[in-house]
Design a protein around this motif. Structure first.
Motif, PDB file in Angstrom:
ATOM      1  N   THR A  48      -2.563   3.199  -9.605  1.00 34.00           N
ATOM      2  CA  THR A  48      -3.877   2.673  -9.571  1.00 34.00           C
ATOM      3  C   THR A  48      -4.897   3.939  -9.967  1.00 34.00           C
ATOM      4  OG1 THR A  48      -4.275   3.000  -7.486  1.00 34.00           O
ATOM      5  CG2 THR A  48      -3.595   1.027  -7.942  1.00 34.00           C
ATOM      6  N   LEU A  82       0.877  -1.223  -0.121  1.00 34.01           N
ATOM      7  CA  LEU A  82      -0.040   0.029  -0.018  1.00 34.01           C
ATOM      8  C   LEU A  82       1.001   1.310  -0.080  1.00 34.01           C
ATOM      9  CD1 LEU A  82      -2.841  -0.875   2.435  1.00 34.01           C
ATOM     10  CD2 LEU A  82      -2.814  -0.921   0.002  1.00 34.01           C
ATOM     11  N   TYR A  85      -4.809  -2.721  -2.662  1.00 34.12           N
ATOM     12  CA  TYR A  85      -5.297  -1.612  -3.843  1.00 34.12           C
ATOM     13  C   TYR A  85      -6.024  -2.679  -4.854  1.00 34.12           C
ATOM     14  CZ  TYR A  85      -2.534   2.098  -1.732  1.00 34.12           C
ATOM     15  OH  TYR A  85      -1.912   3.179  -0.968  1.00 34.12           O
ATOM     16  N   PHE A 112      -9.818   0.362  -1.565  1.00 34.60           N
ATOM     17  CA  PHE A 112      -8.777  -0.283  -0.515  1.00 34.60           C
ATOM     18  C   PHE A 112      -9.703  -0.176   0.991  1.00 34.60           C
ATOM     19  CE2 PHE A 112      -7.179   3.810  -1.300  1.00 34.60           C
ATOM     20  CZ  PHE A 112      -6.756   4.321  -0.653  1.00 34.60           C
ATOM     21  N   LEU A 165      -0.459   3.775  -5.099  1.00 35.48           N
ATOM     22  CA  LEU A 165      -1.918   4.504  -5.355  1.00 35.48           C
ATOM     23  C   LEU A 165      -1.834   5.402  -6.508  1.00 35.48           C
ATOM     24  CD1 LEU A 165      -4.579   4.906  -3.850  1.00 35.48           C
ATOM     25  CD2 LEU A 165      -3.546   6.872  -2.577  1.00 35.48           C
TER      26      LEU A 165
END
Length: 188
Positions: free
Chosen positions: A94, A86, A164, A154, A91
């Motif tokens: 994504t 994570l 994720y 998430f 992030l």
């Protein structure tokens, strides 16, 4: 029907990202990490899934009851996975960009979404999957132009690991470059 056991494959795939147009590793480098321009996404959960959904339209004529032939009219190539690490860089991947900043004074790292207009050209990614193919040798899959196109989620739960969830969709590159390339190591 005879089975060729050496054609069976089992094992995890490693997922890497690069910017669209990143220099692809040569076929000779199939047994080494992709190198400059490629960043690992780290651990995944539930595999890295490559999906090729092809739609064929039937050709029909009044004089024949059977479908005479078919033509490919649509193709959707996707990569789905759960990123187990994570990090804010994952992030950012994504969510198709944004800004990750480090604050050394306060010992923090922060992520902010891109907030430009919806008409802004997105930053496409290239994806590279290193996995196992036949004979327990390496298989490398390059998806050359992708975006994360589904909802990203998430959750934080008492009894489940946070990940994720991400789905990348491939896009047309050019009339001379395929959106997908799969290479198997066939060395002795």
């Amino acid at each position: 029907m005879p089975v060729t056991a050496t054609n069976l494959a089992l094992g995890p795939g490693d997922l890497y990202t690069g910017t669209f147009g990143a220099t692809e590793p040569t076929d000779a480098d199939i047994n080494t990490a992709p190198g400059v321009g490629w960043t690992t996404c780290g651990g995944t959960q539930d595999g890295v899934n490559l999906i090729v959904d092809q739609k064929y339209t039937a050709l029909e004529v009044d004089q024949v009851v059977d479908v005479v032939g078919r033509r490919l009219t649509s193709r959707e190539i996707q990569v789905e996975t759960n990123l187990a690490e994570l990090t804010l860089d994952n992030l950012k991947t994504t969510l198709n960009g944004g800004t990750v900043t480090n604050d050394a004074v306060n010992s923090t790292t922060a992520y902010e979404l891109d907030y430009a207009t919806s008409a802004t050209q997105p930053g496409y990614y290239a994806l590279l999957i290193d996995a196992f193919g036949p004979n327990s040798k390496r298989r490398r899959i390059v998806v050359r132009k992708t975006l994360s196109t589904d909802k990203v989620s998430f959750a934080y739960s008492k009894d489940k690991q946070s990940v994720y969830t991400v789905q990348f969709s491939a896009h047309y590159v050019s009339s001379s470059i395929s959106p997908l390339r799969v290479v198997d190591d066939t060395s002795a």
